[in-house]
Design a protein around this motif. Structure first.
Motif, short mmCIF file in Angstrom:
data_model
loop_
_atom_site.label_atom_id
_atom_site.label_comp_id
_atom_site.label_asym_id
_atom_site.label_seq_id
_atom_site.Cartn_x
_atom_site.Cartn_y
_atom_site.Cartn_z
N VAL A 298 48.72 42.20 38.94
CA VAL A 298 48.70 41.53 40.17
C VAL A 298 49.59 40.29 39.85
O VAL A 298 50.23 40.20 41.14
N ARG A 299 50.33 40.13 38.78
CA ARG A 299 51.43 39.24 38.62
C ARG A 299 52.54 39.85 39.43
O ARG A 299 53.40 39.28 40.02
N GLU A 300 52.82 41.03 38.94
CA GLU A 300 54.05 41.67 39.56
C GLU A 300 53.70 41.71 40.99
O GLU A 300 54.86 41.50 41.85
N SER A 301 52.60 42.23 41.59
CA SER A 301 52.61 42.53 43.17
C SER A 301 52.52 41.31 43.79
O SER A 301 53.17 41.12 44.84
N GLY A 302 51.98 39.72 43.17
CA GLY A 302 52.30 38.65 43.71
C GLY A 302 53.27 37.81 43.58
O GLY A 302 53.65 36.83 43.97
N THR B 56 43.15 36.51 40.12
CA THR B 56 42.56 37.68 40.00
C THR B 56 40.91 37.46 40.05
O THR B 56 40.24 38.07 40.61
N ARG B 57 40.69 36.35 39.18
CA ARG B 57 39.20 36.03 38.90
C ARG B 57 38.91 35.68 40.23
O ARG B 57 37.37 35.79 40.78
N ILE B 58 39.51 34.56 41.13
CA ILE B 58 38.91 34.10 42.33
C ILE B 58 38.61 35.47 43.25
O ILE B 58 37.47 35.42 44.05
N VAL B 59 39.60 36.10 43.63
CA VAL B 59 39.55 37.28 44.62
C VAL B 59 38.44 38.24 43.97
O VAL B 59 37.66 38.57 44.90
N ALA C 199 34.99 43.81 35.45
CA ALA C 199 33.65 44.11 36.03
C ALA C 199 32.69 43.00 35.81
O ALA C 199 31.73 42.67 36.64
N ARG C 200 32.67 42.26 34.87
CA ARG C 200 31.70 41.07 34.94
C ARG C 200 31.90 40.19 35.86
O ARG C 200 30.84 39.47 36.39
N VAL C 201 33.21 39.95 36.01
CA VAL C 201 33.45 39.21 37.50
C VAL C 201 32.65 39.50 38.76
O VAL C 201 32.11 38.85 39.44
N ARG D 28 45.80 34.59 51.83
CA ARG D 28 46.20 36.17 52.35
C ARG D 28 46.95 36.86 51.26
O ARG D 28 46.65 37.76 51.00
N TRP D 29 48.09 36.14 51.05
CA TRP D 29 49.01 36.71 50.02
C TRP D 29 48.30 37.17 48.70
O TRP D 29 48.43 37.95 47.86
N ASP D 30 47.47 35.83 48.16
CA ASP D 30 46.75 36.06 47.04
C ASP D 30 45.70 37.27 46.95
O ASP D 30 45.56 38.11 46.28
N VAL D 31 44.91 37.26 48.14
CA VAL D 31 43.90 38.28 48.27
C VAL D 31 44.70 39.81 48.23
O VAL D 31 44.16 40.45 47.49
N SER D 32 45.80 40.09 49.09
CA SER D 32 46.24 41.09 48.92
C SER D 32 47.09 41.42 47.81
O SER D 32 46.90 42.72 47.30
N SER D 33 47.40 40.40 46.96
CA SER D 33 47.97 40.79 45.65
C SER D 33 47.23 41.29 44.67
O SER D 33 47.16 42.34 43.91
N VAL D 34 45.84 40.85 44.90
CA VAL D 34 44.66 41.44 43.91
C VAL D 34 44.13 42.78 44.40
O VAL D 34 44.01 43.84 43.66
#
Length: 147
Positions: free
Chosen positions: A25-29, A41-44, A69-71, A104-110
């Motif tokens: 996710v860090r690399e993607s976003g 990641t946790r939020i999304v 999985a827990r999240v 939108r960027w954050d959601v897509s990054s995850v």
């Protein structure tokens, strides 16, 4: 015959899976820090967990690293299906300083890292239960049939 003891789950494996997900996710976003990527990641994933139900939710939780999985699994199912735009808008207030565009960027990054992690077949099943528009958030083209 006495069955062999079940080995204790190595928590480093769980942590490694979680760290690999956060690093993806860090690399993607293109986030500056692992902490920022982990928060997003946790939020999304928590938002997604409320909108994926049934077997797809169970299979998603099984395919994710334990922490992720827990999240997902700890979320109460949503009472109303959100469009993709409404989903992004619902995530924005949870991310400090987010605007609709950055959310939108954050959601897509995850979500765009999930197909490599959980498999295209499961993502296809998840998309089938969500309203149109989510495919783009998962990094897929939204194909429609001509009428």
């Amino acid at each position: 015959m006495i069955p062999a003891p079940v080995p204790a789950r190595d928590h480093r494996v769980r942590d490694d899976g979680w760290h690999r997900l956060v690093d993806a996710v860090r690399e993607s976003g293109q986030y500056r820090t692992r902490a920022e990527a982990e928060s997003v990641t946790r939020i999304v994933l928590s938002a997604l967990g409320g909108h994926v139900v049934g077997d797809e939710r169970v299979d998603l939780a099984r395919a994710l690293p334990e922490e992720a999985a827990r999240v997902v699994a700890s979320q109460i199912p949503a009472t109303r299906r959100l469009t993709a735009a409404e989903f992004v808008d619902s995530v924005a207030p949870r991310i400090e300083g987010a605007t609709p565009a950055t959310a939108r960027w954050d959601v897509s990054s995850v979500l765009s890292v999930l197909p490599d992690l959980v498999g295209d077949a499961l993502v296809t099943r998840i998309l089938a239960q969500l309203p149109a528009g989510y495919a783009l958030l998962f990094g897929r083209a939204e194909l429609t049939t001509a009428e």
